[in-house]
Design a protein around this motif. Structure first.
Motif, short mmCIF file in Angstrom:
data_model
loop_
_atom_site.label_atom_id
_atom_site.label_comp_id
_atom_site.label_asym_id
_atom_site.label_seq_id
_atom_site.Cartn_x
_atom_site.Cartn_y
_atom_site.Cartn_z
N VAL A 111 0.83 -1.21 0.00
CA VAL A 111 0.00 0.00 0.00
C VAL A 111 0.86 1.26 0.00
O VAL A 111 0.62 2.20 -0.77
N LEU A 112 1.88 1.28 0.84
CA LEU A 112 2.73 2.47 0.95
C LEU A 112 3.55 2.70 -0.32
O LEU A 112 3.92 3.84 -0.63
N SER A 113 3.84 1.63 -1.06
CA SER A 113 4.59 1.79 -2.31
C SER A 113 3.76 2.52 -3.36
O SER A 113 4.31 3.06 -4.33
N LYS A 114 2.43 2.53 -3.19
CA LYS A 114 1.53 3.19 -4.14
C LYS A 114 0.98 4.50 -3.57
O LYS A 114 0.07 5.09 -4.15
N PHE A 115 1.53 4.93 -2.46
CA PHE A 115 1.05 6.14 -1.79
C PHE A 115 1.32 7.36 -2.67
O PHE A 115 2.39 7.45 -3.30
N PRO A 116 0.37 8.31 -2.74
CA PRO A 116 0.55 9.49 -3.61
C PRO A 116 1.84 10.27 -3.35
O PRO A 116 2.46 10.78 -4.27
N GLN A 117 2.24 10.37 -2.09
CA GLN A 117 3.46 11.11 -1.74
C GLN A 117 4.60 10.15 -1.41
O GLN A 117 5.44 10.41 -0.55
N GLY A 118 4.63 9.04 -2.14
CA GLY A 118 5.63 8.01 -1.88
C GLY A 118 7.06 8.44 -2.11
O GLY A 118 8.00 7.83 -1.58
N ASP A 119 7.27 9.52 -2.88
CA ASP A 119 8.63 10.00 -3.11
C ASP A 119 9.31 10.48 -1.84
O ASP A 119 10.54 10.56 -1.78
N ARG A 120 8.51 10.79 -0.85
CA ARG A 120 9.06 11.27 0.42
C ARG A 120 9.48 10.12 1.33
O ARG A 120 10.12 10.34 2.35
N PHE A 121 9.11 8.89 0.95
CA PHE A 121 9.36 7.74 1.80
C PHE A 121 10.69 7.07 1.45
O PHE A 121 11.27 7.31 0.39
N ALA A 122 11.12 6.23 2.36
CA ALA A 122 12.33 5.43 2.13
C ALA A 122 12.17 4.58 0.88
O ALA A 122 11.08 4.08 0.59
#
Length: 290
Positions: A202-213
């Motif tokens: 789910v987090l890999s498809k998050f809209p602001q995923g560029d901010r994640f690890a």
């Protein structure tokens, strides 16, 4: 005449015995020499072994000292590049002063960044706190660690968390003495694996995923160097979970979904999983009263 004859006979006997006596003493002397030579050889071997051992110790110490100095020097390069940025080439000209190549500088930067990033990844658990994912990404950029390297390290960290669940579940399952009963703790461990994998997806498809690890996404143990060794245990755990899921003897899409997901995580083949499911269904139906 008789006395003369006796004297001649005695002299002849003495002459005859001389070679034998000489040979006897010579052989005895040779035996002593062999013993001495053996002792000398043994002593020399012990001395040589001691010298070789001392040489190895000295070599190890030299290597350790060189490695320590190299590590310290690489850390100095890493820190100076972080502090001064591009200006470090002018402020601290490593290439001109020490004859260091760009490749060696890249290695120093990469290895030190990986070591520090590995420590940062320890803050990530199965809960995957968004704030932590953002902080880990910020640290990665600060350490100038490439995205590809960071992603691989994150995936390896996630795999280790899943492997911990697998090891715990198998330990409980193998120590269980109740035939036919799957311990609740085993099911909880597998459910934890599934929940963690879904959160990663789910987090890999998050809209602001560029901010994640970097490295978020579904995990599979397939392709690991020890997967072939583990596959037998993974099948056992998969069969145990399947037995619990299909305990009522019915297989539908709602149940097939998590079973397929677990198959992908464990890196099992489609036919392998289908064979396990069919076997479990057959066992369950055979236990239902006619």
């Amino acid at each position: 005449m008789e006395s003369v004859h006796k004297m001649q006979h005695s002299n002849q006997s003495s002459v005859t015995c001389m070679p034998a006596l000489f040979t006897q003493y010579f052989l005895q002397d040779m035996k002593i020499s062999k013993v001495l030579r053996l002792k000398l050889l043994k002593s020399s071997k012990k001395l040589l072994d001691s010298m070789m051992w001392m040489l190895q110790v000295c070599t190890w110490r030299l290597v350790d000292a060189y490695t320590e100095r190299l590590d310290a020097f690489q850390k100095l390069i890493f820190v100076s590049n972080l502090v001064f940025g591009d200006a470090s080439d002018f402020i601290l000209p490593w290439k001109h002063l020490f004859g260091i190549t760009d490749y060696q500088i890249d290695i120093a930067m990469r290895e030190n960044a990986k070591s520090l990033y590995a420590l940062e990844l320890k803050s990530i658990g199965r809960g995957l706190d968004i704030g932590t994912l953002i902080e880990v990404r910020r640290v990665q950029l600060a350490y100038k660690l490439f995205d590809e390297v960071a992603a691989d390290m994150f995936k390896e960290h996630a795999k280790k968390l899943i492997q911990e669940n697998v090891s715990s579940a198998l330990s409980i399952l193998k120590s269980n003495t109740s035939a036919g009963n799957i311990p609740t703790e085993v099911i909880n461990e597998v459910n934890s694996i599934l929940a963690f994998n879904r959160l990663l997806t789910v987090l890999s498809k998050f809209p602001q995923g560029d901010r994640f690890a970097r490295g978020l996404g579904p995990i599979s143990l397939a392709g690991d160097f020890d997967h072939d060794r583990m596959v037998g245990d993974l099948k056992i755990l998969y069969a145990a979970y399947t037995t619990e899921v299909l305990s009522d003897g019915r297989l539908d899409d709602e149940k097939l979904g998590p079973l397929n997901e677990l198959r992908n995580i464990f890196g099992l083949g489609k036919r392998e999983a289908e064979a396990i499911i069919e076997g479990v269904m057959s066992d369950v139906k055979s236990q239902v009263p006619a």
